[in-house]
Design a protein around this motif. Structure first.
Motif, PDB file in Angstrom:
ATOM      1  N   MET A  39      -1.949   6.314   1.690  1.00 54.16           N
ATOM      2  CA  MET A  39      -1.493   6.392   3.162  1.00 54.16           C
ATOM      3  C   MET A  39      -1.122   5.002   3.539  1.00 54.16           C
ATOM      4  N   GLU A  40      -0.119   4.682   4.135  1.00 55.03           N
ATOM      5  CA  GLU A  40       0.106   3.442   4.570  1.00 55.03           C
ATOM      6  C   GLU A  40      -1.055   2.919   5.757  1.00 55.03           C
ATOM      7  N   HIS A  41      -1.330   3.473   6.498  1.00 57.02           N
ATOM      8  CA  HIS A  41      -2.352   3.083   7.384  1.00 57.02           C
ATOM      9  C   HIS A  41      -3.582   2.423   6.554  1.00 57.02           C
ATOM     10  N   VAL A  42      -4.043   3.481   5.527  1.00 57.94           N
ATOM     11  CA  VAL A  42      -5.324   2.673   4.743  1.00 57.94           C
ATOM     12  C   VAL A  42      -4.975   1.516   4.295  1.00 57.94           C
ATOM     13  N   LYS A  70      -2.722  -0.763   4.823  1.00 56.86           N
ATOM     14  CA  LYS A  70      -2.499  -1.837   5.601  1.00 56.86           C
ATOM     15  C   LYS A  70      -3.887  -2.456   6.062  1.00 56.86           C
ATOM     16  N   ALA A  71      -4.561  -1.343   6.602  1.00 56.90           N
ATOM     17  CA  ALA A  71      -6.133  -1.643   7.498  1.00 56.90           C
ATOM     18  C   ALA A  71      -7.173  -2.193   6.572  1.00 56.90           C
ATOM     19  N   TYR A  72      -7.180  -1.393   5.493  1.00 55.82           N
ATOM     20  CA  TYR A  72      -8.420  -1.490   4.528  1.00 55.82           C
ATOM     21  C   TYR A  72      -8.182  -2.088   3.178  1.00 55.82           C
ATOM     22  N   LEU A  73      -7.019  -2.209   2.671  1.00 60.35           N
ATOM     23  CA  LEU A  73      -7.058  -2.628   1.338  1.00 60.35           C
ATOM     24  C   LEU A  73      -6.164  -4.072   1.845  1.00 60.35           C
ATOM     25  N   GLY A  74      -5.714  -4.458   2.697  1.00 55.27           N
ATOM     26  CA  GLY A  74      -4.774  -5.434   2.908  1.00 55.27           C
ATOM     27  C   GLY A  74      -3.480  -5.669   2.087  1.00 55.27           C
ATOM     28  N   LEU A  75      -2.832  -4.331   1.873  1.00 53.35           N
ATOM     29  CA  LEU A  75      -1.598  -4.409   1.088  1.00 53.35           C
ATOM     30  C   LEU A  75      -0.372  -4.505   1.999  1.00 53.35           C
TER      31      LEU A  75
END
Lengths: 234, 275
Positions: A224-227, A229-234
């Motif tokens: 998921m995009e949100h994950v 961005k927010a948690y994996l810093g990708l």
């Protein structure tokens, strides 16, 4: 196995959990991730009976456990390995482990369980008679986990096991958690180390500001995009 | 007498680490049970009443206050002693119209043997608790109370029970001691000295082993008698100095000293791994 429904918990006047619901199936690893202050530890403490929820319910193996005292919940087969280890610093490694079997259910077979724990953590066997305070950080975490397992839990709640450990040891800890699941112990894992956690666990819940933001299988969440961005810093 | 007070204090405070200054309260309750019932009932029952009344007080107070941590608990228990003393004084003056009471005399031999019996029972109880699962639970509460909750110990209940057990013996000793004093009033019975002495003696003797508080109490009582007779005017001063030196240089009490010596004799190799 564990079902949490519409749970809300307050810390004094501040509401820390808002209407959280999720469930864990038997023999799976459920991960709970979220930023600092998202309410992860509060949620764990509510499940293990240290805090009382203001509304909602928690059931374990079909029985309501919210409002029961912590020792009753341990007796039912829930073991909570707290954040920051909280060992009995001036007791030996062996004494720490034996105290872990304090629940009546586990006390009778504590010798046998001790053997199993030593097999899982050979380093502890070597340091059996050393005081807990003299162990290294990694060994202390092993001891905390070993002590938690001594109560022969059906559900093991592990709060931040990788906290303060060297990267190599973190991998080892995750391996051990996997092997526990393979032995049939259900695990609720809280971690800050999101990538490793999502790769190890089966399902995950993401808490944001005390609310459940996302829930699903780890493979789906990783996409998921949100994950990302927010948690994996990708 | 001090041996029982000290050992029973250690049963609760030594293991859980909660410093209780309540012994004087339990002691006083014992004394007053003796004063109230000593006339009508046989000695054995009076002592029983003293012990049980103290235990009830401990259960009540424990359930209310054992949530308090560290210094707050110590201060509360000390306040309890004063509170009971003053309440009792108020009661005696305004309602009974007296100040003190007379206690029925018992001959010295009986007192001696009863005291000896109470001491043996106290030591035995302390010994059994130390070796039991209950004892390890108390120990773990003292080590890390939060962790004790996590491994499934009913912390509150265990603390209250240990508090009550220690109160039983203190109350029983109070009941028998009263018969030696013949006259008591609230400030004789609830003298804060009986709260402080056990603590000091336990620290002096060391709490790591069962014999620590016993030795501490025995040496202290003799020292007190000796100093009173030799230096009647300065004995408290000398007493205080000895105590200061003991606390500064013997942090683990006499027990610690003995163990240190033993280790030095057997070789210092394991000096820091054992206890």
């Amino acid at each position: 196995m564990l079902e949490v429904k519409n749970l809300s918990t307050f810390y004094g006047k501040i509401q820390a959990l808002w209407d959280v619901s999720f469930s864990i199936k038997e023999s799976e690893i459920m991960a709970l991730v979220g930023a600092n202050g998202a309410g992860k530890t509060t949620l764990l403490n509510t499940i293990s009976g240290l805090l009382r929820p203001t509304s909602g319910s928690i059931s374990f193996l079909g029985k309501r456990i919210d409002g029961l005292s912590p020792h009753t919940i341990v007796e039912m087969g829930v073991s909570h390995i707290p954040e920051g280890r909280k060992l009995f610093a001036d007791m030996s490694v062996r004494e720490n482990l034996e105290m872990g079997a304090y629940a009546n259910r586990a006390w009778k077979n504590k010798g046998e369980t001790l053997e199993q724990v030593y097999r899982l953590f050979p380093a502890l066997k070597e340091r059996e008679s050393q005081l807990a305070r003299t162990l290294s950080g990694g060994e202390q975490q092993m001891l905390a986990m070993g002590r938690g397992l001594m109560s022969r839990p059906k559900l093991c709640i592990i709060d931040e096991p990788s906290n303060g450990l060297a990267p190599k040891l973190v991998l080892e800890v995750f391996q051990i958690i996997k092997s526990l699941r393979d032995q049939g112990i259900t695990i609720l894992l809280v971690e800050q180390n999101v990538r490793h956690t999502l790769e190890t666990a089966d399902c995950a819940c993401i808490l944001e500001n005390g609310r459940l933001a996302l829930e699903g299988t780890c493979s789906a969440l990783l996409e998921m995009e949100h994950v990302k961005k927010a948690y994996l810093g990708l | 007498m001090y041996v029982v007070l000290t050992v029973s204090w250690v049963i609760f405070s030594g293991s859980t680490g909660y410093i209780s200054l309540a012994p004087a309260a339990f002691f006083g309750v014992g004394i007053y049970s003796s004063a109230l019932f000593g006339n009508e009932l046989p000695l054995g029952i009076v002592i029983g009443i003293g012990g049980i009344a103290s235990a009830c007080l401990a259960l009540l107070v424990g359930a209310l206050t054992l949530r308090l941590k560290g210094i707050y608990f110590a201060i509360f228990t000390f306040g309890l002693v004063m509170l009971i003393a003053h309440l009792l004084l108020f009661w005696e003056i305004n309602i009974t119209g007296t100040r003190g009471r007379f206690v029925v005399l018992v001959d010295y031999n009986t007192i001696y043997y009863v005291m000896l019996a109470i001491m043996v029972v106290t030591l035995l109880t302390s010994f059994l608790i130390r070796r039991s699962k209950f004892g390890s639970a108390l120990q773990s509460i003292g080590e890390n109370e939060e962790a004790a909750v996590h491994i499934g110990i009913n912390v509150t209940m265990f603390k209250v029970i240990a508090f009550a057990i220690s109160a039983v013996f203190t109350g029983a000793v109070g009941a028998i001691m009263a018969t030696r004093w013949t006259y008591i009033d609230p400030f004789i019975a609830f003298n804060p000295l009986y709260s402080f002495m056990p603590v000091l003696m336990a620290i002096f003797g060391g709490m790591g082993r069962l014999y620590g508080p016993v030795i501490g109490a025995a040496i202290f009582s003799y020292l007190e008698e000796f100093l009173i007779t030799k230096f009647p005017y300065y004995y408290m001063l000398i007493f205080g100095i000895i105590l200061l030196v003991a606390i500064l240089y013997l942090p683990d009490g006499l027990v610690g000293l003995v163990q240190k010596l033993r280790r030095r004799i057997t070789g210092g190799k394991y000096a820091n791994t054992g206890r």
